[in-house]
Design an enzyme around this catalytic site. Sequence first.
Site, mmCIF file in Angstrom:
data_model
loop_
_atom_site.group_PDB
_atom_site.id
_atom_site.type_symbol
_atom_site.label_atom_id
_atom_site.label_comp_id
_atom_site.label_asym_id
_atom_site.label_seq_id
_atom_site.Cartn_x
_atom_site.Cartn_y
_atom_site.Cartn_z
ATOM 1 N N SER A 67 0.821 -1.217 0.000
ATOM 2 C CA SER A 67 0.000 0.000 0.000
ATOM 3 C C SER A 67 0.851 1.260 0.000
ATOM 4 O O SER A 67 1.986 1.273 0.496
ATOM 5 C CB SER A 67 -0.905 0.019 1.227
ATOM 6 O OG SER A 67 -1.714 -1.115 1.274
HETATM 7 N N1 SAH Z 1 -0.337 -5.086 3.994
HETATM 8 C C1 SAH Z 1 0.303 -5.509 2.788
HETATM 9 C C2 SAH Z 1 -0.576 -5.284 1.580
HETATM 10 C C3 SAH Z 1 -0.646 -6.526 0.774
HETATM 11 S S1 SAH Z 1 -1.856 -6.566 -0.514
HETATM 12 C C4 SAH Z 1 1.653 -4.854 2.623
HETATM 13 O O1 SAH Z 1 1.972 -3.911 3.361
HETATM 14 O O2 SAH Z 1 2.425 -5.306 1.796
HETATM 15 C C5 SAH Z 1 -3.055 -7.653 0.184
HETATM 16 C C6 SAH Z 1 -2.592 -9.021 0.602
HETATM 17 O O3 SAH Z 1 -3.738 -9.743 1.024
HETATM 18 C C7 SAH Z 1 -1.947 -9.854 -0.486
HETATM 19 O O4 SAH Z 1 -0.696 -10.273 -0.038
HETATM 20 C C8 SAH Z 1 -2.896 -11.042 -0.668
HETATM 21 O O5 SAH Z 1 -2.245 -12.262 -0.999
HETATM 22 C C9 SAH Z 1 -3.553 -11.117 0.695
HETATM 23 N N2 SAH Z 1 -4.852 -11.787 0.743
HETATM 24 C C10 SAH Z 1 -5.843 -11.773 -0.184
HETATM 25 N N3 SAH Z 1 -6.886 -12.489 0.231
HETATM 26 C C11 SAH Z 1 -6.569 -12.965 1.466
HETATM 27 C C12 SAH Z 1 -7.264 -13.785 2.427
HETATM 28 N N4 SAH Z 1 -8.478 -14.244 2.213
HETATM 29 N N5 SAH Z 1 -6.618 -14.067 3.589
HETATM 30 C C13 SAH Z 1 -5.371 -13.599 3.837
HETATM 31 N N6 SAH Z 1 -4.671 -12.833 2.971
HETATM 32 C C14 SAH Z 1 -5.271 -12.517 1.803
#
Ligand code: SAH
Length: 212
Positions: A67
């Site tokens: 993000s």
């Molecule tokens: N907070 C993260 C943002 C990652 S983007 C950062 O700072 O890098 C969102 C993330 O959510 C991705 O890594 C994706 O694989 C994960 N994601 C998507 N669906 C999910 C679920 N049902 N449970 C856990 N993680 C999930």
Amino acid sequence: MTDPAADPWTVARHRMVANQIVSRGIQDPAVLAAMRTVPRHRFVPENERPRAYDDGPLSIGRGQTISQPYIVALMTELARVGPASRVLEIGTGCGYQTAVLAECAGDVWTIEIEPELAAAAAGTLASLGVENVHRRVSDGSLGWPEAAPFDAMLVTAAPADVPPALLDQLALGGRLVIPLGTTSQNLWVITREPEGFRRRSVIPVRFVLLRS
Ligand code: SAH
């Protein structure tokens, strides 16, 4: 001893906080300190490092993104995390938001559905000496019942509706910060109060979708 002000990453990080975060109204001193401390460049792939402190999201591989710094700071501030807080994060991704939370909170439980991303994040967090993080590879929409209730929850991937398990696992007075929607999304803060859940929409956002 080396002068930290001479480290170009530190300089870039302080500039990021001044220009992108303080200027947009983030005030919580713990959040600002965490944003000045956590080395964001360590969480992004080598080829993205020159852009690590830019004012936007970045690709972290496997179709996922880290993000924008302002959104990380805003979500952390909205979660009102303190040194004793128990925090649940859904969507570890590269672990950057996790590390910011770990600076502000007592303990962080983080769930990632994609094993490769979870493993890379675990490696980065360990290399930085972050110890108050518990992690799991699973579907975060089920929460982490054994560690509940949580004082704060951050969801960094967007579902269409709030997963009911997360509401169940929120402590009384706890805050859930979550993007909701598919084609258009808003960031919501849901607070558990004695009378029920209070919901407030904060700003339009754009997150990857929560998978199931
Ligand atoms: N907070 C993260 C943002 C990652 S983007 C950062 O700072 O890098 C969102 C993330 O959510 C991705 O890594 C994706 O694989 C994960 N994601 C998507 N669906 C999910 C679920 N049902 N449970 C856990 N993680 C999930």
